[in-house]
Enzyme design. Structure first.
Site, PDB file in Angstrom:
ATOM      1  N   LYS A 712       0.847  -1.187   0.000  1.00  0.00           N
ATOM      2  CA  LYS A 712       0.000   0.000   0.000  1.00  0.00           C
ATOM      3  C   LYS A 712       0.885   1.242   0.000  1.00  0.00           C
ATOM      4  O   LYS A 712       2.072   1.152   0.322  1.00  0.00           O
ATOM      5  CB  LYS A 712      -0.867   0.019   1.265  1.00  0.00           C
ATOM      6  CG  LYS A 712      -1.856  -1.134   1.342  1.00  0.00           C
ATOM      7  CD  LYS A 712      -2.616  -1.158   2.658  1.00  0.00           C
ATOM      8  CE  LYS A 712      -3.651  -2.290   2.600  1.00  0.00           C
ATOM      9  NZ  LYS A 712      -4.369  -2.450   3.876  1.00  0.00           N
ATOM     10  N   GLY A 715       3.208   6.696   2.850  1.00  0.00           N
ATOM     11  CA  GLY A 715       3.929   7.905   3.255  1.00  0.00           C
ATOM     12  C   GLY A 715       3.156   8.821   4.174  1.00  0.00           C
ATOM     13  O   GLY A 715       3.730   9.464   5.041  1.00  0.00           O
ATOM     14  N   GLU A 716       1.865   8.910   3.984  1.00  0.00           N
ATOM     15  CA  GLU A 716       1.106   9.921   4.714  1.00  0.00           C
ATOM     16  C   GLU A 716       0.490   9.423   6.017  1.00  0.00           C
ATOM     17  O   GLU A 716       0.389  10.156   6.994  1.00  0.00           O
ATOM     18  CB  GLU A 716       0.050  10.529   3.785  1.00  0.00           C
ATOM     19  CG  GLU A 716       0.716  11.536   2.878  1.00  0.00           C
ATOM     20  CD  GLU A 716      -0.051  11.897   1.637  1.00  0.00           C
ATOM     21  OE1 GLU A 716      -0.389  10.973   0.875  1.00  0.00           O
ATOM     22  OE2 GLU A 716      -0.296  13.085   1.424  1.00  0.00           O
TER      23      GLU A 716
END
Lengths: 758, 271
Positions: A712, A715-716
């Site tokens: 998936k 990063g956020e």
């Protein structure tokens, strides 16, 4: 072959980065280069009467002083692309008004001080709530242009809710309203056994990348405009330049340089300035922002006010969530986070009813831009603080409350769409087993442990990649995805696994807009999920070429062959084999018989792959000074599949550190006239190494059905719930709830004093 | 971040440095950790910088009943000086160790820091608590002033226009003395929101000085808490007056406690 998946490996670019060899955007030599220095507006809101560059032009080495009229802009919009230099009305202090172009940076700076700008000051609109009220002064007088670009789609794989059909009286500063509603929130709240509410305030926050914004522009002999730039997306920068200057796409070539950090802040902000100067002067021009300019003139995360109310029944079943979320867009007329923040405020939970309103409001403060998980930490700070409070009211364990309501596959969220595969339950279950959480009851005085959960929906954009095997058996992957977070290293792992090579035989090359396959900007946690999928398919396509050739060489059907560590061999008879190198050599020669071992792959993901992360924070609060010290920190995140756990953990830690910044340190402050008060690192605090505890990472793997090897975008998610977890820990330590970020020592002390007085 | 045009001269003697400073808008350059950033921001625009780095004014040593620190002794030098391990001198070492980062401490000097007179600077409080004397040189000759006479206000001192701090001298405290420096820092700048230096003697007498809370650092007269209540405390956006006053009470209490503990250690201290 999956044996390379899940193995920790250093980043491909680590040696050059840690030894200082990387050449960033400001480092390259360009023949005949001129240097630009900006003249920034000293007024937050004013009409420009006159720009006088005559004094600057007298300085030896100055080539030009450019104002808006000198740039060959081709649109009438008022966004930063259409109006790189303010035309008529300045709408924040720090907005570029003029540019001095000189033979050296020093001369340009000397001369920039001599540019005189006459302003007729207007009312500065600084307070977002005041700005909303009917009759409020307008932050922009000049007629609005149409929405400025498609950056929104980069960040949110979500749609806005239904258009507001009600008639709330608001000022013209309110540029956007979102109303998301389902069920009867009023009835659900009034029949709840417990209801908690609060108003949460979060400030403007600077991305604080190490490398300031930079762009260099020049013209090729055929007239092509070339822009070398620190951008998150070369194709985005190209389309913005085309819009700014009315050029066809094939007359612009954007070269993305290695990024010294971006975090959402580098999207074509400086390219129109450098390019405009080059188009005006027909000479190469570089603009490197100073840190002060970067603070004042760029696009930080917007401030937000969230009024939220949630309820539950005695058994902990959540009933309804209702709220108003006011987003300060500053001067950004094009987009804001009111759409996504009003979606994410529901968290990864089931609600029987919801009624959320979002407002995007213009003020004379910066230009809003993206910052890691736009609109998400602010939403999570509100709802996760209230969930903690609600658990207290009901006498329930805060994690059990979350677990009871955590969404599972198919639950419908505030977006109205079913959630895709999500690891919320798995992440919460993993978190509650951690000793830091289990042993939170036996802490010394003034210490506390808090927890919070957040998620990022992920994003999609079609992308393509090219795979090429050389005559020495090594592979090159070509994409146009800017490596912001180690994605290149992820691509090498994906390609190696998909093809059957050791990862150290795979290198990754970033192409420019003239040479590369398409990729959108690096942002929205979508690169590995989308471009990575294209890389996988490109490697698979090349592998088919390989197997076709090997089949002829070995006289074995392709279906009976496997590729392991660079060797093609018969399944079950590994001594019947030929190396990738041998086949490639036979292909890549005069008179060769096989097609080059190359492949092109594309992806157009339609499913989303949200990532959920939970944070556990352990704090000690100094009641005399209000200082909050982090003693321990744990982050658990569902990453789908950890292609390279070392990089995944790096993302998790980096997100947690930026969350600590939101929670305790970072705040861009304006005075009542719209002047920036914390525009340097002497005033604007970020988490430094001595203030960050060791961060323990717990990787949870709930594979994404469509992700490359189940991965998936990650990063956020790891920034989102951190501020709430720390706020909940401060409550556990002190009994005091902080509802404004950052939780600075004076604020914490004042809150403790107020609780003693009460 | 490029300074405005400036001329530079490196002085090879104190006399030469004082001579060079006769130029209008000339500035001494010691470690450059305050002056150079100010020049890069173009807040300071000297016409000439007179580099005094080559004058050999470093060193930390006891002599003739005094602890003498050369004006160009760096923060790092103070942090690591063996002589400052004595509990009575610990305020100097621990204050130096908390200034800036290692790069700053490698270049920044005690004389430069004192002459800059930043109201939030740490070391002035320590010099006050320890009763330091400052040796000065000017074209008129030498003189000595009490550290308490130096700062007149923010970035303003009693130094003459062509006067240079050459030494900072502290009377050797009697055995059984302890000192400490405690500060709460601004999270961005690292400068003191409130910093307290304390010197406690065996007989319980105490000297305490505060920095960061007002126009200039000052010695607390009489009961410390009363003195803080009487003091004119500055407030700003980050730290309002009531908060800063609270910090002042807190750092003073902590500094005195720590200094008292060190006084006990000092009684049996062997270098």
């Amino acid at each position: 072959m999956e044996s390379v998946i899940g193995v920790p490996r250093p980043r491909l670019d680590a040696p050059e980065k840690v030894t200082g060899q990387t050449r960033y955007g400001a480092d390259g030599h360009v023949h005949g280069l001129l240097h630009a220095r900006l003249v920034l507006s000293t007024e937050a809101h004013a009409v420009i009467q006159h720009v006088d560059g005559s004094g600057a032009l007298e300085v030896a080495g100055v080539v030009a002083v450019l104002a808006a009229a000198d740039l060959p802009t081709a649109t009438t919009g008022t966004d930063r692309t259409a109006e790189p230099l303010a035309r008529q009305e300045v709408i924040f202090a720090g907005q570029p008004v003029a540019m001095v172009i000189a033979e050296s940076e020093a001369v340009a700076q000397d001369a920039a001080e001599l540019v005189l700008v006459d302003y007729e000051p207007l009312d500065a609109v600084v307070d977002v709530e005041v700005a909303m009220a009917p009759g409020a002064s307008l932050a922009r007088r000049v007629e609005e242009a149409e929405a400025g670009g498609d950056l929104e789609s980069i960040h949110a794989g979500t749609d806005h809710g239904s258009a507001d059909d009600e008639h709330e009286q608001l000022s013209g500063n309110v540029l956007d309203r979102v109303h998301r509603t389902s069920g009867d929130a009023e009835a659900a709240l009034s029949s709840s056994d417990a209801v908690v509410s609060g108003t949460f305030r979060t400030p403007w926050v600077y991305q604080a990348y190490i490398e300031p914004q930079v762009a260099t522009a020049w013209l090729e002999p055929d007239g092509t405009l070339v822009v070398s730039t620190a951008t998150q997306g070369s194709f985005v920068s190209r389309s913005e330049l085309a819009r700014a200057y009315g050029l066809p796409l094939d007359r612009i070539r954007v070269i993305a340089e290695p990024l010294g950090g971006a975090f959402g802040g580098k999207f074509a902000l400086v390219e129109p300035l450098a390019a405009g100067a080059t188009l005006a002067l027909r000479r190469p021009v570089r603009l490197v922002m100073t840190r002060r300019e970067d603070f004042a003139a760029t696009n930080p995360a917007s401030a937000q006010v969230t009024m939220l109310e949630i309820g539950a029944r005695k058994d902990g079943t959540l009933t309804a969530i209702r709220g108003r979320m006011i987003v300060d867009r500053g001067s950004n007329a094009g987009w804001g986070v009111e759409g996504i923040t009003s979606l994410l405020v529901g968290g990864p939970y089931r609600w029987e009813a919801h009624d959320i309103r979002g407002y995007g409001v213009q003020t004379n403060r910066f230009t809003f831009g993206a910052y890691r998980g736009p609109g998400a930490p602010t939403a999570a700070f509100a709802v996760e603080s209230l969930l903690d409070e609600l658990a207290g009211e009901l006498g329930l364990d805060p994690l059990e409350l979350r677990l009871k309501n955590a969404v599972v596959d198919g639950d419908v969220g505030i977006s109205g769409n079913p959630f895709p595969v999500m690891g919320a339950v798995d992440v919460i279950e993993r978190t509650r087993e951690h000793p830091l959480w289990k042993e939170r009851g036996s802490l010394p005085e003034d210490e506390g442990v808090g927890v919070a959960v957040g998620y990022w929906p992920g994003g999609n954009e079609p992308a393509a990649a090219v795979c090429r095997v050389d005559a020495d058996g090594t592979m090159t992957i070509v994409t146009s995805a800017v490596d912001m977070t180690g994605v290149d290293t992820g691509f090498s792992t994906i390609a190696a696994a998909a093809f059957g090579l050791p990862p150290d035989k795979v290198r990754v090359v970033l192409a420019d807009t003239a040479t590369g396959p398409y990729a959108g900007a690096s942002g929205g946690s979508k690169v590995t999920y989308t471009v990575g999928k294209a890389v996988q398919r490109a490697a698979e396509a090349a592998r088919e070429k390989l197997l076709a050739a090997a089949s002829e060489e070995l006289e074995i059907a392709p279906g009976d062959l496997e590729v392991v560590d660079g060797v093609v061999r018969a399944v079950g008879a590994p001594d019947r084999s030929i190396t990738v190198e041998e086949i490639s050599r036979k292909a890549l020669r005069f008179g060769g018989r096989y097609e080059p071992i190359e492949g092109h792959g594309g992806s157009a993901q339609t499913s989303l792959a949200p990532s959920v992360a939970a944070h556990i924070a352990h704090v000690r609060v100094d009641r005399d000074t209000g200082e909050v010290e982090l003693l321990g920190y744990v982050i658990a995140q569902d990453v789908g599949r950890a292609l390279n756990p070392a990089l995944v953990e790096g993302q998790m830690r980096g997100g947690a550190v930026q969350a600590i910044g939101w929670a305790l340190f970072e705040e861009l402050v304006h005075d009542e006239d719209g002047q920036l008060l914390s525009g340097s690192f002497l005033d604007y605090a970020i988490p430094t190494a001595d203030r960050v505890p060791p961060i323990e990472t717990l990787i949870v793997e709930v594979p994404a059905p469509d992700g490359p090897f189940g991965a998936k975008g990650i990063g956020e998610a790891p920034v989102i719930a951190g501020p709430a977890a720390i706020a909940n820990a401060v409550f556990a330590a002190t009994g005091v709830r902080l509802r404004e970020l950052p939780m600075t020592p004076p604020r914490v002390w004042a809150a403790i004093q107020a609780s003693l007085d009460a | 971040m490029i300074p405005a045009f400036v001329e530079y001269v490196r002085a090879s003697s104190v006399d030469e440095a004082l001579e060079a400073l006769g130029r209008e808008d000339a500035k001494f350059l010691a470690g450059g950790q305050s002056l150079l950033p100010a020049m890069k921001l173009r807040i300071a625009r000297p016409s000439l910088v007179v580099d005094i780095g080559g004058l050999g004014l470093g060193g930390v040593a006891e002599r003739d009943g005094e602890l003498v620190m050369g004006a160009l002794a760096t923060w790092d030098e103070l942090e690591r000086a063996d002589v400052l391990r004595r509990p009575a001198y610990q305020a100097l070492a621990e204050c130096a160790a908390g200034i800036g980062d290692l790069q700053v401490r490698n270049r920044g000097t005690i004389g430069g820091g004192l002459a800059h007179a930043d109201p939030a600077s740490d070391m002035p409080a320590v010099t006050l608590a320890l009763g330091a004397q400052l040796r000065l040189r000017s074209p008129d000759g030498e003189r000595t002033i009490d550290a308490a006479e130096l700062a007149l206000g923010p970035f303003t001192t009693s130094l003459g226009e062509r006067e240079l701090i050459t030494e900072v001298a502290v009377p050797v405290p009697p055995p059984g003395s302890g000192s400490a420096y405690v500060a709460v820092e601004h999270p961005a700048s690292g400068f003191a929101l409130a910093g307290a230096a304390a010197l406690v003697h065996a007989d319980g007498t105490t000297r305490v000085a505060l920095t960061g809370v007002s126009a200039a650092p000052f010695l607390l007269d009489g009961d410390a808490d009363d003195a803080i209540e009487r003091a004119e405390i500055f407030g700003d956006r980050f730290a309002p007056v009531d908060y800063r006053r609270q910090l002042a009470h807190t750092v003073v209490r902590r500094a005195v406690e720590r200094a008292a503990k060190r006084a006990e250690e000092d009684a049996t201290w062997k270098a």
